[in-house]
Design an enzyme around this catalytic site. Structure first.
Site, mmCIF file in Angstrom:
data_model
loop_
_atom_site.group_PDB
_atom_site.id
_atom_site.type_symbol
_atom_site.label_atom_id
_atom_site.label_comp_id
_atom_site.label_asym_id
_atom_site.label_seq_id
_atom_site.Cartn_x
_atom_site.Cartn_y
_atom_site.Cartn_z
ATOM 1 N N ARG A 49 0.601 -1.290 -0.092
ATOM 2 C CA ARG A 49 0.050 0.241 -0.015
ATOM 3 C C ARG A 49 0.850 1.048 0.006
ATOM 4 N NH1 ARG A 49 -5.270 -1.351 3.314
ATOM 5 N NH2 ARG A 49 -5.989 -3.215 1.945
ATOM 6 N N ASP A 51 2.723 4.186 2.408
ATOM 7 C CA ASP A 51 1.984 5.337 2.903
ATOM 8 C C ASP A 51 2.177 6.508 2.290
ATOM 9 O OD1 ASP A 51 0.879 3.723 5.108
ATOM 10 O OD2 ASP A 51 2.599 4.316 6.342
ATOM 11 N N TYR A 109 12.694 -3.014 2.324
ATOM 12 C CA TYR A 109 12.415 -1.522 2.481
ATOM 13 C C TYR A 109 13.850 -1.109 3.063
ATOM 14 C CZ TYR A 109 7.375 -1.468 2.216
ATOM 15 O OH TYR A 109 6.049 -1.416 1.946
ATOM 16 N N ARG A 199 9.186 2.520 10.011
ATOM 17 C CA ARG A 199 9.632 3.621 10.310
ATOM 18 C C ARG A 199 9.672 3.624 11.843
ATOM 19 N NH1 ARG A 199 4.827 6.827 7.605
ATOM 20 N NH2 ARG A 199 5.515 8.585 8.964
#
Length: 254
Positions: A49, A51, A109, A199
């Site tokens: 998705r 952010d 990531y 994060r």
């Protein structure tokens, strides 16, 4: 045919990948380009998705379409109808039942930190600045503690649907920290992620790097399943979806 595309995008001006009522999404802009090229607006299946404000180096999506345009010509055709902050890098044909999200084996990531008191005039939109020196050796020692299958509820933002369902166990297969000059990269590879997990993980590693937390505290933080014990949620602009790997089909963009 079922087409699998590799996309790179700068997420600065978007509300994320998914179509949302409150802003411009990467998916909606991409579908506009598809419609311009194919004369149709097929459903697209994204691998993730992402952010608002998060970037991608190797985002994967698939869609079904009937077209005479050969796959190798599709990137150029689509890029002519896309804004410069979204690029199609590659296209391939995949089996009919392939789904970019459900077929994904792992996703990697990258979180970028500029460890310097002064911003770069060129790429401040693509990292988080930490002015005080961070100890990357301590950060690497802490990063190793995240590897394995754990309940990652402590690294999950409030309001997560996975947390509401008690589905917070994930497997991290690699987590490492590297420094090049003033740049610190945090890379995480896992079979799936919770809301804001990378994060928060990066924020926790920065707390260790700054000396406010010890590397050996990480297992206890995970075991406690308490968000308030982990570090802060770092800004979206430092986060990149680097690559997605599928079984029997290595996909890597270093």
């Amino acid at each position: 045919m079922n087409f699998l595309l590799t996309l790179a995008y700068d997420g600065t001006n978007y509300c994320g990948f998914q179509v949302q009522p409150n802003g411009r999404s990467v998916a909606a802009v991409f579908q506009d380009a598809l419609e311009a090229v194919l004369g149709a607006r097929p459903d697209i299946k994204g691998c993730s998705r992402t952010d608002a404000g998060v970037h991608a180096l190797g985002f994967m999506l698939n869609f079904h379409a009937d077209t005479r345009i050969p796959p190798e010509k599709l990137p150029l055709a689509l890029n002519q109808h896309l804004p410069p902050d979204i690029r199609v890098l590659a296209v391939r044909v995949v089996p009919e039942d392939f789904h970019a999200r459900y077929a994904a084996h792992t996703k990697t990531y990258l979180y970028r930190i500029h460890n310097h008191p002064i911003d770069s005039p060129f790429d401040a939109a693509y990292y988080t600045r930490m002015p005080k020196h961070l100890d990357e050796v301590r950060m690497q020692a802490a990063a190793q503690q995240f590897v394995g299958t754990h309940d990652f509820l402590a690294l999950c933002a409030a309001g997560s649907s996975a947390a509401a369902h008690g589905d917070t166990v994930r497997t991290i297969t690699d987590c490492h920290v590297t420094r090049r000059g003033d740049e610190i990269d945090i890379e995480v590879t896992a079979d799936g992620y919770l809301y804001n997990m990378v994060r928060i993980l990066a924020g926790t590693l920065c707390e260790v790097g700054a000396g406010r937390m010890q590397p050996e505290q990480i297992p206890g933080i995970l075991a406690g399943c308490d968000r308030s014990q982990a570090g802060p949620t770092l800004p979206a602009k430092g986060l990149f979806l680097k690559c997605v790997e599928y079984p029997d089909m290595k996909e890597n963009h270093s």
